[in-house]
Design a protein around this motif. Sequence first.
Motif, PDB file in Angstrom:
ATOM      1  N   LEU A 174       5.162  55.913 -62.241  1.00  0.00           N
ATOM      2  CA  LEU A 174       5.194  55.576 -60.816  1.00  0.00           C
ATOM      3  C   LEU A 174       5.721  56.716 -59.941  1.00  0.00           C
ATOM      4  N   GLU A 205       4.060  56.751 -56.507  1.00  0.00           N
ATOM      5  CA  GLU A 205       4.531  55.678 -55.636  1.00  0.00           C
ATOM      6  C   GLU A 205       5.895  56.010 -55.031  1.00  0.00           C
ATOM      7  N   ASN A 218       1.624  54.323 -51.413  1.00  0.00           N
ATOM      8  CA  ASN A 218       1.132  53.731 -52.659  1.00  0.00           C
ATOM      9  C   ASN A 218       2.208  52.821 -53.229  1.00  0.00           C
ATOM     10  N   LEU A 219       1.847  51.568 -53.461  1.00  0.00           N
ATOM     11  CA  LEU A 219       2.795  50.591 -53.950  1.00  0.00           C
ATOM     12  C   LEU A 219       2.182  49.744 -55.057  1.00  0.00           C
ATOM     13  N   LYS A 220       3.037  49.001 -55.738  1.00  0.00           N
ATOM     14  CA  LYS A 220       2.604  47.970 -56.659  1.00  0.00           C
ATOM     15  C   LYS A 220       2.858  46.616 -55.993  1.00  0.00           C
ATOM     16  N   ASN A 232      -2.485  47.703 -57.792  1.00  0.00           N
ATOM     17  CA  ASN A 232      -2.206  48.874 -56.975  1.00  0.00           C
ATOM     18  C   ASN A 232      -2.522  48.558 -55.512  1.00  0.00           C
ATOM     19  N   ALA A 254       6.647  44.577 -51.405  1.00  0.00           N
ATOM     20  CA  ALA A 254       6.070  45.437 -52.431  1.00  0.00           C
ATOM     21  C   ALA A 254       6.914  46.690 -52.673  1.00  0.00           C
ATOM     22  N   THR A 289       9.229  45.509 -55.301  1.00  0.00           N
ATOM     23  CA  THR A 289       8.479  45.390 -56.553  1.00  0.00           C
ATOM     24  C   THR A 289       8.289  46.750 -57.197  1.00  0.00           C
ATOM     25  N   THR A 290       7.884  47.711 -56.406  1.00  0.00           N
ATOM     26  CA  THR A 290       7.606  49.056 -56.913  1.00  0.00           C
ATOM     27  C   THR A 290       8.851  49.705 -57.483  1.00  0.00           C
TER      28      THR A 290
END
Length: 246
Positions: A146, A149, A176-178, A194, A214, A217-218
């Motif tokens: 990651l 991210e 950019n995140l999860k 993604n 998010a 989360t990331t």
Amino acid sequence: MTEASPSRTISLNDIALKYTEAIQHLSDLAVFDWAGARTVSEQGYDEMARSIPGLPVTQFRLPFEVAKEAAERSALKHSVNEALGLIAVFLEDIRKLSGLVVFNVARAKASNNLASLAAELNAAPPPDFPGRFQQLRQRIGAEIPLEAEILSLVALARTLFHRNGVVGEGETLTLNLKVVQPPAEGETEARLANYERSWKAGEGILLSRQEHAAVFTTVSLFFNAMLGAVQEFAKSSGIVPEPAVQ
């Protein structure tokens, strides 16, 4: 963290629990802000301002809707800043832990470079995130999970704090995140996906609450994945660490 010789285990549990607790509390504060924002009204905003002596009352006072959006942006800035602060401390813990792995292996092999390894372990880390990631990549011999991210969060923070949330001229910001998505048709469990969003020059940044969530989360996934990478590095070096808490 627990230092140990190669014949003993290295526990990752303390590190995992420390950062799990920290990111949980950070997300709890965001939820508290969201809950308050959902219940406040324009009348309540005005009454609160009048009820507390000492607050400035000038022609610059923000209208309700403007204040509401500004408060959302302020909460986002706080979350991103605190999350990156946690990541910085976490990376230093990981740097020292991976350095201890190398040191303990060298000691077990009666290597003559223990002094230089100890000096490296006690040296200051690189000042920026790319430098820290490069150092860890070289140390564990693997890609940093990651990384893209986390670096996109660094770019987001730079825009929020240094450009007041507006993308600079000639620049593009890509985040950019999860994200956690609800179960698809026929599925019973949520799934990770993604997520990417971009802003062009002159555009202001304000994330939805789902996007804000998010971020947590990331960062949580990054902590777990990085601990897993260090665990694999320790195993390949001849040390079997205690599994990290998932």
